[in-house]
Design a protein around this motif. Structure first.
Motif, short mmCIF file in Angstrom:
data_model
loop_
_atom_site.label_atom_id
_atom_site.label_comp_id
_atom_site.label_asym_id
_atom_site.label_seq_id
_atom_site.Cartn_x
_atom_site.Cartn_y
_atom_site.Cartn_z
N GLY A 72 0.88 -1.07 0.05
CA GLY A 72 0.13 0.01 -0.04
C GLY A 72 0.74 1.21 -0.19
N LYS A 73 2.08 1.20 -0.34
CA LYS A 73 2.97 2.40 -0.48
C LYS A 73 3.62 2.44 -1.65
CE LYS A 73 4.05 2.14 4.70
NZ LYS A 73 5.04 2.32 5.64
N ARG A 74 3.77 3.60 -2.08
CA ARG A 74 4.18 3.65 -3.48
C ARG A 74 5.54 4.06 -3.64
NH1 ARG A 74 5.01 8.22 -6.95
NH2 ARG A 74 3.81 9.48 -5.77
N LYS B 114 -2.59 18.78 -3.71
CA LYS B 114 -3.48 19.57 -4.52
C LYS B 114 -3.55 19.13 -5.91
CE LYS B 114 -0.22 23.26 -5.48
NZ LYS B 114 0.10 24.77 -5.18
N TYR B 115 -2.89 18.15 -6.31
CA TYR B 115 -2.77 17.85 -7.84
C TYR B 115 -3.27 16.44 -7.90
CZ TYR B 115 0.29 22.06 -8.54
OH TYR B 115 0.70 23.26 -8.69
N ARG B 116 -3.60 15.91 -6.80
CA ARG B 116 -3.90 14.41 -6.93
C ARG B 116 -4.77 14.21 -7.94
NH1 ARG B 116 -2.73 10.38 -3.39
NH2 ARG B 116 -2.12 12.00 -1.74
N ASN B 117 -6.08 14.83 -7.83
CA ASN B 117 -7.19 14.43 -8.82
C ASN B 117 -6.68 14.75 -10.30
OD1 ASN B 117 -10.20 13.76 -8.80
ND2 ASN B 117 -10.54 15.84 -9.46
N LEU B 118 -6.18 15.64 -10.63
CA LEU B 118 -5.49 15.98 -11.87
C LEU B 118 -4.57 14.89 -12.22
CD1 LEU B 118 -5.02 17.70 -14.25
CD2 LEU B 118 -3.07 18.77 -13.01
N PHE B 119 -3.69 14.39 -11.47
CA PHE B 119 -2.93 13.26 -11.87
C PHE B 119 -3.52 12.11 -12.12
CE2 PHE B 119 0.82 15.96 -10.29
CZ PHE B 119 1.36 16.27 -11.61
N ARG B 120 -4.69 11.69 -11.26
CA ARG B 120 -5.23 10.58 -11.39
C ARG B 120 -6.09 10.36 -12.87
NH1 ARG B 120 -10.57 9.61 -10.86
NH2 ARG B 120 -11.17 11.23 -10.08
N ARG B 121 -6.55 11.56 -13.18
CA ARG B 121 -6.95 11.45 -14.45
C ARG B 121 -5.99 11.57 -15.41
NH1 ARG B 121 -10.48 15.51 -11.83
NH2 ARG B 121 -12.66 14.66 -12.00
N LEU C 98 -3.32 6.77 -6.74
CA LEU C 98 -4.01 7.89 -6.56
C LEU C 98 -5.62 8.04 -6.16
CD1 LEU C 98 -2.07 10.02 -9.02
CD2 LEU C 98 -1.71 10.19 -6.69
N ARG C 99 -6.38 7.14 -6.76
CA ARG C 99 -7.83 6.99 -6.45
C ARG C 99 -8.12 6.48 -5.09
NH1 ARG C 99 -11.35 2.86 -7.20
NH2 ARG C 99 -9.79 1.78 -8.47
N VAL C 100 -7.19 5.25 -4.74
CA VAL C 100 -7.59 4.65 -3.46
C VAL C 100 -7.14 5.81 -2.35
CG1 VAL C 100 -6.58 3.15 -2.11
CG2 VAL C 100 -7.08 2.49 -4.16
N LYS C 101 -5.87 6.28 -2.37
CA LYS C 101 -5.65 7.17 -1.35
C LYS C 101 -6.63 8.39 -1.04
CE LYS C 101 -0.85 5.90 -1.39
NZ LYS C 101 0.54 6.21 -1.33
#
Length: 391
Positions: A278-280, A334-341, A386-389
């Protein structure tokens, strides 16, 4: 380098200023030198011109493949495709010993020219090696040491020269012609396929084959010259002055394909552990996407900033420039959602690229397949992580 230096010295000696009248014993030969695997640029062979005249003590080799490291902005010019080459002249016995030491075949084609035509040919070369005339803007397909040999008799005997073109193969491109010489230069082959675009993927006319010394040799072998309404063979006789010993070559284990396969399994193992823990492993993504992104910016530079044949380069489809520097910001909350997509789109795009790989108008290097698979794997993982976290 010593050979280049010697040639450079002699090209600006008193040889160029002296005036010689050739005797009846003078001969002019096209010299073709075989491939050498010590450097990638030598794998294509070499061409030059030999002029001999026992009465004048002349036995010289004219070489259009020289360049001066001291020229202004050398490395910038090299990167931009603006490197100036020059023609030089040196004694033929030095050339012969040098290429023989590299175990490269040496073939001589003696031209069927009159004394007057030989003098015109010789005077042209002597004028060409003068400092004010020696330089030319090099292009590895359209203006190089081989094409210069092709162009000289056409320029001197306008409309009288006809080259043989029976060697042409249907559908063969400039890239195909290059590939024929790169079996033992896997990284050189990879670099050429990465750097050159669709400009070299159209079918090559027979005349264009002569950017390679072997095809200059073939074209001259069947060439004719018209004289007083009669057509005669341009080559009077051919001499194989050195036949190399047979050599065995080994590309070793670290070919591009093998390296990228190993990369795929290493990244796969790391990704498997990341899923379990669970760790990247953040440095893997920073390194992987930065390198691929940097390759993309290199393609962009070659495409828009140089005179290389690098326009319309489809390597941009996998070497996506945006990966660099975005790879350094993946961990920013703050960029998590952007990078997930972003990585979700990238993963699907790479999958599509693999599907259409074989029908692209520019053949991409096959060793890139495991690299793109690595990008698919890590992109899907990043989208998932990124989605799970976020939850």
């Amino acid at each position: 380098m010593r050979f280049v230096f010697l040639s450079f010295l002699i090209s600006f000696s008193t040889l160029v200023s002296a005036q010689f009248k050739l005797s009846e014993e003078a001969e002019i030969a096209i010299i073709t030198v075989g491939p050498y695997q010590g450097e990638v640029w030598s794998a294509f062979g070499h061409s030059g011109i030999r002029i001999t005249d026992p009465k004048s003590g002349i036995d010289w080799f004219y070489n259009y493949g020289l360049y001066d490291f001291e020229q202004e902005n050398f490395f910038l010019n090299f990167a931009q495709g603006l490197l100036k080459y020059r023609v030089g002249v040196t004694k033929y016995d030095r050339v012969y010993r040098f290429y023989k030491s590299q175990n490269r075949f040496i073939k001589e084609q003696y031209l069927n020219l009159t004394l007057e035509e030989k003098q015109v040919f010789f005077d042209f070369l002597q004028n060409n090696v003068k400092p004010e005339n020696a330089e030319y803007l090099y292009n590895y397909v359209y203006d190089n040491c081989a094409t210069k040999i092709r162009d000289i008799p056409e320029e001197l005997f306008v409309g009288r020269i006809r080259f043989d073109s029976s060697y042409k193969e249907e559908g063969k491109t400039i890239r195909d012609l290059m590939d024929d010489y790169l079996d033992y230069q896997p990284w050189g082959d990879f670099a050429i396929d990465l750097g050159l675009g669709m400009q070299i993927d159209e079918e090559a006319p027979a005349y264009q084959y002569m950017f390679l010394p072997d095809y200059v040799h073939k074209a001259f072998a069947g060439a004719t010259i018209e004289r007083d309404g009669r057509t005669s063979p341009l080559v009077e006789r051919e001499v194989k002055s050195f036949t190399p010993e047979e050599e065995l070559f080994d590309n070793g284990l670290l070919t591009p394909f093998n390296v990228f396969v190993m990369l795929f399994f290493i990244v796969g193992l790391i990704t498997h552990r990341n899923l379990k823990s669970g760790k990247r492993t953040k440095w893997v993504d920073t390194l992987l996407f930065s390198i691929v992104g940097f390759a993309g910016w290199w393609v962009v530079f070659l495409w828009f900033g140089t005179e290389h044949l690098s326009m319309y380069n489809l390597n941009i489809l996998w070497a996506i420039p945006f990966h660099f520097p975005l790879a350094f910001f993946i961990a920013k909350e703050k960029y998590r959602n952007l990078f997930r997509r972003y990585f979700k789109v990238v993963a699907y795009w790479y999958c599509l690229l693999l599907i259409i790989w074989m029908i692209l108008p520019q053949p991409l290097h096959q060793s890139l397949v495991p690299l793109v698979l690595t990008m698919v794997l890590r992109s899907f993982y990043l989208g998932y992580d990124l989605r799970v976290k976020k939850r």
